[in-house]
Write a protein that holds these residues in place. Structure first.
Motif, PDB file in Angstrom:
ATOM      1  N   ILE A 145       0.196  -1.149  -0.407  1.00 20.00           N
ATOM      2  CA  ILE A 145      -0.074   0.047  -0.428  1.00 20.00           C
ATOM      3  C   ILE A 145       0.847   1.136   0.437  1.00 20.00           C
ATOM      4  O   ILE A 145       0.846   2.159  -0.821  1.00 20.00           O
ATOM      5  N   ILE A 146       2.246   1.134   0.641  1.00 16.75           N
ATOM      6  CA  ILE A 146       2.531   2.657   1.499  1.00 16.75           C
ATOM      7  C   ILE A 146       4.190   3.112  -0.473  1.00 16.75           C
ATOM      8  O   ILE A 146       3.955   3.248  -1.229  1.00 16.75           O
ATOM      9  N   GLN A 147       3.806   1.447  -0.690  1.00 13.93           N
ATOM     10  CA  GLN A 147       4.803   1.504  -2.009  1.00 13.93           C
ATOM     11  C   GLN A 147       3.957   2.184  -3.191  1.00 13.93           C
ATOM     12  O   GLN A 147       4.125   3.178  -3.909  1.00 13.93           O
ATOM     13  N   ALA A 148       2.645   2.061  -3.093  1.00 14.02           N
ATOM     14  CA  ALA A 148       1.808   1.848  -4.409  1.00 14.02           C
ATOM     15  C   ALA A 148       1.333   3.945  -4.058  1.00 14.02           C
ATOM     16  O   ALA A 148       1.471   4.886  -5.132  1.00 14.02           O
ATOM     17  N   ALA A 149       1.361   3.979  -2.648  1.00 10.79           N
ATOM     18  CA  ALA A 149       1.209   5.666  -2.544  1.00 10.79           C
ATOM     19  C   ALA A 149       2.534   6.793  -3.525  1.00 10.79           C
ATOM     20  O   ALA A 149       2.353   7.623  -3.646  1.00 10.79           O
ATOM     21  N   ILE A 150       3.810   5.805  -2.250  1.00  8.45           N
ATOM     22  CA  ILE A 150       4.624   6.450  -3.025  1.00  8.45           C
ATOM     23  C   ILE A 150       5.182   6.590  -4.639  1.00  8.45           C
ATOM     24  O   ILE A 150       5.301   7.648  -5.812  1.00  8.45           O
ATOM     25  N   GLU A 151       4.591   5.840  -5.259  1.00 10.43           N
ATOM     26  CA  GLU A 151       4.728   5.202  -6.826  1.00 10.43           C
ATOM     27  C   GLU A 151       3.604   6.629  -7.474  1.00 10.43           C
ATOM     28  O   GLU A 151       3.553   7.166  -8.641  1.00 10.43           O
ATOM     29  N   ARG A 152       2.646   6.835  -6.616  1.00  9.34           N
ATOM     30  CA  ARG A 152       1.296   7.756  -7.414  1.00  9.34           C
ATOM     31  C   ARG A 152       2.227   8.807  -7.298  1.00  9.34           C
ATOM     32  O   ARG A 152       2.225   9.399  -7.925  1.00  9.34           O
ATOM     33  N   ALA A 153       2.656   9.195  -6.389  1.00 12.49           N
ATOM     34  CA  ALA A 153       3.645  10.776  -6.121  1.00 12.49           C
ATOM     35  C   ALA A 153       4.449  11.074  -6.742  1.00 12.49           C
ATOM     36  O   ALA A 153       4.316  11.766  -7.598  1.00 12.49           O
ATOM     37  N   ARG A 154       5.363  10.081  -6.959  1.00  9.27           N
ATOM     38  CA  ARG A 154       6.073  10.443  -8.534  1.00  9.27           C
ATOM     39  C   ARG A 154       6.197  10.754  -9.461  1.00  9.27           C
ATOM     40  O   ARG A 154       6.100  11.422  -9.772  1.00  9.27           O
ATOM     41  N   LEU A 155       4.038   9.704  -9.968  1.00  3.83           N
ATOM     42  CA  LEU A 155       4.098   9.994 -10.806  1.00  3.83           C
ATOM     43  C   LEU A 155       3.659  11.255 -11.119  1.00  3.83           C
ATOM     44  O   LEU A 155       3.866  12.042 -12.284  1.00  3.83           O
ATOM     45  N   LYS A 156       2.991  11.806 -10.622  1.00  2.00           N
ATOM     46  CA  LYS A 156       2.357  13.096  -9.974  1.00  2.00           C
ATOM     47  C   LYS A 156       2.669  14.567 -10.197  1.00  2.00           C
ATOM     48  O   LYS A 156       3.174  15.449 -10.720  1.00  2.00           O
ATOM     49  N   LYS A 157       4.482  13.605  -9.543  1.00  2.00           N
ATOM     50  CA  LYS A 157       5.450  15.112  -9.824  1.00  2.00           C
ATOM     51  C   LYS A 157       6.178  15.006 -10.907  1.00  2.00           C
ATOM     52  O   LYS A 157       5.909  16.277 -11.662  1.00  2.00           O
ATOM     53  N   GLU A 158       6.276  13.910 -11.632  1.00  3.46           N
ATOM     54  CA  GLU A 158       7.014  14.238 -13.178  1.00  3.46           C
ATOM     55  C   GLU A 158       6.602  14.666 -13.934  1.00  3.46           C
ATOM     56  O   GLU A 158       6.741  15.319 -15.168  1.00  3.46           O
ATOM     57  N   GLN A 159       4.821  13.881 -14.038  1.00  2.00           N
ATOM     58  CA  GLN A 159       4.157  14.978 -14.803  1.00  2.00           C
ATOM     59  C   GLN A 159       3.474  16.608 -14.819  1.00  2.00           C
ATOM     60  O   GLN A 159       3.763  17.274 -15.828  1.00  2.00           O
ATOM     61  N   ALA A 160       3.499  16.897 -13.199  1.00  2.00           N
ATOM     62  CA  ALA A 160       3.759  18.208 -12.795  1.00  2.00           C
ATOM     63  C   ALA A 160       4.680  18.971 -13.581  1.00  2.00           C
ATOM     64  O   ALA A 160       4.727  20.339 -14.339  1.00  2.00           O
ATOM     65  N   GLU A 161       5.956  18.233 -13.336  1.00  2.00           N
ATOM     66  CA  GLU A 161       7.740  19.003 -14.184  1.00  2.00           C
ATOM     67  C   GLU A 161       6.789  19.073 -15.591  1.00  2.00           C
ATOM     68  O   GLU A 161       7.595  19.907 -16.458  1.00  2.00           O
ATOM     69  N   LYS A 162       6.957  17.686 -16.232  1.00  2.00           N
ATOM     70  CA  LYS A 162       6.470  18.139 -17.376  1.00  2.00           C
ATOM     71  C   LYS A 162       5.274  19.302 -18.468  1.00  2.00           C
ATOM     72  O   LYS A 162       5.904  19.824 -18.993  1.00  2.00           O
ATOM     73  N   ASP A 163       4.125  19.715 -16.762  1.00  2.00           N
ATOM     74  CA  ASP A 163       3.501  20.381 -17.810  1.00  2.00           C
ATOM     75  C   ASP A 163       3.880  21.729 -17.422  1.00  2.00           C
ATOM     76  O   ASP A 163       3.250  22.632 -18.056  1.00  2.00           O
TER      77      ASP A 163
END
Length: 230
Positions: free
Chosen positions: A210-228
């Motif tokens: 559960i925690i690792q999945a949450a960390i991965e979601r946060a990482r993907l959101k950060k990458e998307q924000a940086e891309k935007d």
């Protein structure tokens, strides 16, 4: 500083808008509306705060005829400012969250008030108020559009809107960083556990997943924000 001829069409159109950030044009702010006009997906008669003079300014730049403001977007009117009935305000902060230029000050469960010199008259704070304590009061009787709104006020509103967007982005990034640090600490704590039974090992594995999945979601959101942002 770039000359007007070096600016993109969207930049030039944005410069001609009153920067009230009211969304009456059908877009979330003045900049997206300018981009839509430049792309040909929005007409130049969708900004009631600019009035017919605003339409004329945009039409001149675009080489188009002056046409009436689309009534779907509203009507030209004297400029209002928001006024809070402080005796009714419950300090819910919903109006503060809605204000596009940070013209409302206050704190949770405390009385809010309007900084009138910053208010653009956008109306966006009225609907969210759960106790109907906000009224829009005309402050330019007999004057509408650009007669009721100066270029200096437009420049100030634009700067305040841009600053607010930067502040919200910074706060979001800081909050995401706090959540990521908290998740990492939680994962470390779970990994440090020593299960004594098969059931406890299964529970540990479940928590880690559960925690690792949450960390991965946060990482993907950060990458998307940086891309935007790029």
């Amino acid at each position: 500083m770039s000359s007007p001829t070096q600016k993109s069409l969207a930049d030039q159109l944005e410069d001609l808008l009153p920067q009230t950030q009211c969304t009456k044009c059908g877009y979330p702010a003045c900049r997206p509306y300018a981009e839509a006009m430049a792309a040909g997906s929005a007409s130049y008669n969708q900004c009631p705060p600019g009035g017919i003079e605003g339409v004329a300014r945009l039409a001149h730049l675009l080489g188009k005829p002056v046409i009436p403001i689309n009534p779907v977007n509203g009507v030209e009117r004297p400029r209002p400012v928001a006024v809070i009935d402080e005796s009714l305000c419950i300090g819910c902060t919903l109006c503060i969250q809605a204000c596009p230029v940070d013209a409302i000050i206050g704190a949770a469960k405390q009385m809010h008030t309007i900084v009138y010199d910053l208010c653009t008259g956008c109306d966006l704070c009225v609907a969210p108020c759960p106790v109907d304590c906000i009224a829009m009061v005309e402050v330019t009787p007999g004057k509408t559009g650009w007669d009721a709104w100066s270029q200096e006020q437009a420049d100030q509103a634009r700067a305040m809107h841009d600053f607010r967007n930067l502040r919200l982005q910074r706060e979001k990034e800081e909050n995401n960083a706090r959540l990521a640090a908290k998740a990492a600490a939680k994962l470390q704590a779970v990994q440090a556990e020593t299960p004594a039974s098969e059931a406890e090992r299964a529970e540990q594995a479940r928590k880690k997943a559960i925690i690792q999945a949450a960390i991965e979601r946060a990482r993907l959101k950060k990458e998307q924000a940086e891309k935007d942002a790029s």
